[in-house]
Design a protein around this motif. Structure first.
Motif, PDB file in Angstrom:
ATOM      1  N   PHE A 110     -16.965  -4.747  30.855  1.00 43.49           N
ATOM      2  CA  PHE A 110     -17.154  -6.065  30.240  1.00 43.49           C
ATOM      3  C   PHE A 110     -16.383  -6.327  29.033  1.00 43.49           C
ATOM      4  CE2 PHE A 110     -20.240  -5.579  33.629  1.00 43.49           C
ATOM      5  CZ  PHE A 110     -19.947  -6.654  34.536  1.00 43.49           C
ATOM      6  N   VAL A 111     -15.841  -7.730  28.645  1.00 43.06           N
ATOM      7  CA  VAL A 111     -15.381  -7.922  27.368  1.00 43.06           C
ATOM      8  C   VAL A 111     -16.155  -9.214  26.960  1.00 43.06           C
ATOM      9  CG1 VAL A 111     -13.391  -8.486  25.826  1.00 43.06           C
ATOM     10  CG2 VAL A 111     -13.279  -6.701  27.829  1.00 43.06           C
ATOM     11  N   VAL A 112     -16.593  -9.114  25.967  1.00 39.52           N
ATOM     12  CA  VAL A 112     -17.516 -10.515  25.465  1.00 39.52           C
ATOM     13  C   VAL A 112     -16.297 -10.901  24.575  1.00 39.52           C
ATOM     14  CG1 VAL A 112     -19.343 -11.542  24.133  1.00 39.52           C
ATOM     15  CG2 VAL A 112     -19.790  -9.714  25.843  1.00 39.52           C
ATOM     16  N   THR A 113     -15.950 -12.205  24.502  1.00 40.48           N
ATOM     17  CA  THR A 113     -15.094 -12.776  23.275  1.00 40.48           C
ATOM     18  C   THR A 113     -15.905 -13.696  22.600  1.00 40.48           C
ATOM     19  OG1 THR A 113     -13.144 -12.845  24.845  1.00 40.48           O
ATOM     20  CG2 THR A 113     -12.922 -14.341  22.985  1.00 40.48           C
ATOM     21  N   VAL A 114     -15.913 -13.603  21.293  1.00 38.86           N
ATOM     22  CA  VAL A 114     -16.734 -14.117  20.397  1.00 38.86           C
ATOM     23  C   VAL A 114     -15.884 -14.874  19.221  1.00 38.86           C
ATOM     24  CG1 VAL A 114     -18.763 -13.921  18.905  1.00 38.86           C
ATOM     25  CG2 VAL A 114     -18.644 -12.467  20.746  1.00 38.86           C
ATOM     26  N   THR A 115     -16.415 -15.976  18.817  1.00 44.70           N
ATOM     27  CA  THR A 115     -15.970 -16.706  17.751  1.00 44.70           C
ATOM     28  C   THR A 115     -17.061 -16.790  16.549  1.00 44.70           C
ATOM     29  OG1 THR A 115     -16.745 -18.919  18.478  1.00 44.70           O
ATOM     30  CG2 THR A 115     -14.307 -18.267  18.786  1.00 44.70           C
ATOM     31  N   GLY A 116     -17.895 -17.606  16.683  1.00 43.53           N
ATOM     32  CA  GLY A 116     -19.170 -17.405  15.702  1.00 43.53           C
ATOM     33  C   GLY A 116     -20.458 -17.707  16.309  1.00 43.53           C
ATOM     34  N   THR A 117     -21.211 -16.902  16.512  1.00 45.43           N
ATOM     35  CA  THR A 117     -22.798 -16.935  17.306  1.00 45.43           C
ATOM     36  C   THR A 117     -23.587 -15.692  16.725  1.00 45.43           C
ATOM     37  OG1 THR A 117     -23.324 -16.937  19.390  1.00 45.43           O
ATOM     38  CG2 THR A 117     -21.709 -15.416  19.202  1.00 45.43           C
TER      39      THR A 117
END
Length: 429
Positions: free
Chosen positions: A164-171
């Protein structure tokens, strides 16, 4: 390929000769050809993820290739002008390969120069795979990490956990991976993330307050509200994945209202600690057939008329996960009819669009996606809805109309799943 793009590439003599030979034989792609090609690749990749023969191996390979390609393209576009972030480790030491491990008495915390923090829980092992000026790629080998990612305009953070790949901006979120069980858990505290991997045909979008559990071996996926789960520290069983498209519409269903039409909205039932039927608990425990069976025994029409918003949502999810798209569609329409102003009522429009896309065709799905974007422009599924709208508009009305949607997509979601295809379409004359 433009002249600027050609200058950005450094090719060896043999490769350069092959490129020149190809150009002489095939010519240069127009913007229209490039746009159509990228859009088809984006659409087909999303549609075929769930069909891999070996979900773990093929999922890991495909995600690695896709991620490597995205990073290579973005690195090529930006160049090496941005200095990579720096970081320091508190409560531990990073090895030369960037690996970190938490023991019984130590919980290493990685502090990045942009303010982002990643803390390892006891027994966890992770490593910093790469660092750029916009973020980093962190691989979780096992255990749990807690991350607080600072949002900036060019933020690019990726977290790997198994396939799995988790794509994050701001969190802020807690991510856990158990390789021995092949189980992923992600509890999202605030912000939004997208999870890509096997078992889902498109990235799974999470909004603040949601909990995602995936069991690769059994093909189980469940997404539920974190606040509704007692004992949130102990992940419950998961449920099967949502389907890619829709099933056959129940011929006995009431006529569907036109998407976007206003309906008198009764007051939503006050939330209770435990709904009368307890379907939220059954959903979290993976008792999906039991939910659908109970609804059928009591009469589907009665449920669609009397069940609470939470119960309708649980029934729709259980029906989708068990491939009962007829029941799911009717439950979602009931949600829309009875609770149109709630977040569940609005999200039902997006889910109806996904069901309609393969069953009824692009025109029906397009109307639902537009309805969702109008009602929830900042909703958890807004990026996916606008991306699907762009694909459908291109298919039905051509590149010029799709380019209008593409420019809107880039304005709102410059780092979204469909951004690359949107950029190609936006350059279409």
């Amino acid at each position: 390929m433009s002249s600027d793009e050609g200058k950005a590439l450094e090719l060896g003599p043999k490769a350069a000769q092959l490129v020149e030979l190809a150009r002489g034989s095939l010519g240069t792609m127009s913007h229209q050809q490039r746009a159509r090609g990228l859009l088809r690749v984006t659409e087909r990749t999303a549609a075929r993820r769930a069909l891999w023969l070996s979900p773990v191996r093929a999922g890991a390979l495909s995600l690695a290739v896709a991620a490597a390609g995205v990073l290579a393209v973005r690195g090529w576009q930006r160049g090496a002008s941005a200095d990579p972030l720096s970081y320091e480790v508190e409560g531990g030491t990073a090895q030369q390969d960037g690996s970190l491990e938490a023991g019984t008495s130590s919980r290493p915390k990685v502090r990045f120069s942009d303010g982002t923090e990643v803390e390892l829980a006891e027994g966890a092992r992770a490593h910093i795979a790469s660092v750029t000026g916009q973020g980093a790629r962190v691989a979780l080998d096992r255990g749990e990490v807690h991350a607080r990612v600072v949002h900036r305009s060019e933020t690019e953070w990726l977290f790997d956990a198994g396939p799995f790949v988790v794509t994050v901006t701001g969190t802020a979120f807690a991510l856990a991976w158990a390789p021995e069980d092949e189980r992923l858990d992600l509890r999202l505290e605030n912000g939004a993330v997208a999870v890509s991997g096997p078992l889902s045909g498109a990235p799974i979008a999470l909004r603040a307050g949601q909990w995602l559990t995936v069991r690769v071996r059994t093909g189980e996926v469940i997404l539920r509200d974190l606040a509704a789960q007692p004992g949130a520290a102990a992940p419950p069983s998961a449920a099967p994945p949502p389907p890619e498209g829709a099933g056959v519409e129940d011929p006995g269903a009431a006529p569907a209202p036109e998407p976007g039409t206003a309906a008198a909205a009764p007051r939503e039932a006050a939330p209770a600690a435990e709904p009368k039927r307890g379907w939220a608990g059954k959903l979290a425990a993976g008792k999906l057939e039991a939910i659908v069976d109970e609804a059928q025994r009591g009469g589907l029409d009665a449920c669609f008329a009397e069940c609470s918003s939470e119960e309708l949502s649980a029934l729709a999810d259980a029906a989708r996960y068990t491939r009962r798209s007829d029941v799911a569609r009717r439950a979602l329409l009931a949600q829309r009819r009875r609770f149109p102003s709630t977040h569940r009522g609005k999200e039902a429009a997006f889910l109806l669009g996904r069901l309609a896309e393969t069953q009824e065709g692009g025109a029906a799905a397009l109307t639902w996606f537009e309805t969702y974007l109008k009602e929830a422009p900042q909703g958890a599924y807004a990026s996916e809805a606008l991306g699907r709208k762009m694909v459908i508009v291109q298919r039905l009305h051509g590149d010029a109309q799709a380019a209008i949607v593409a420019r809107e997509y880039l304005r709102r979601f410059p780092r979204g799943t469909y951004a690359q295809a949107a950029r190609a379409l936006a350059r279409t004359p």
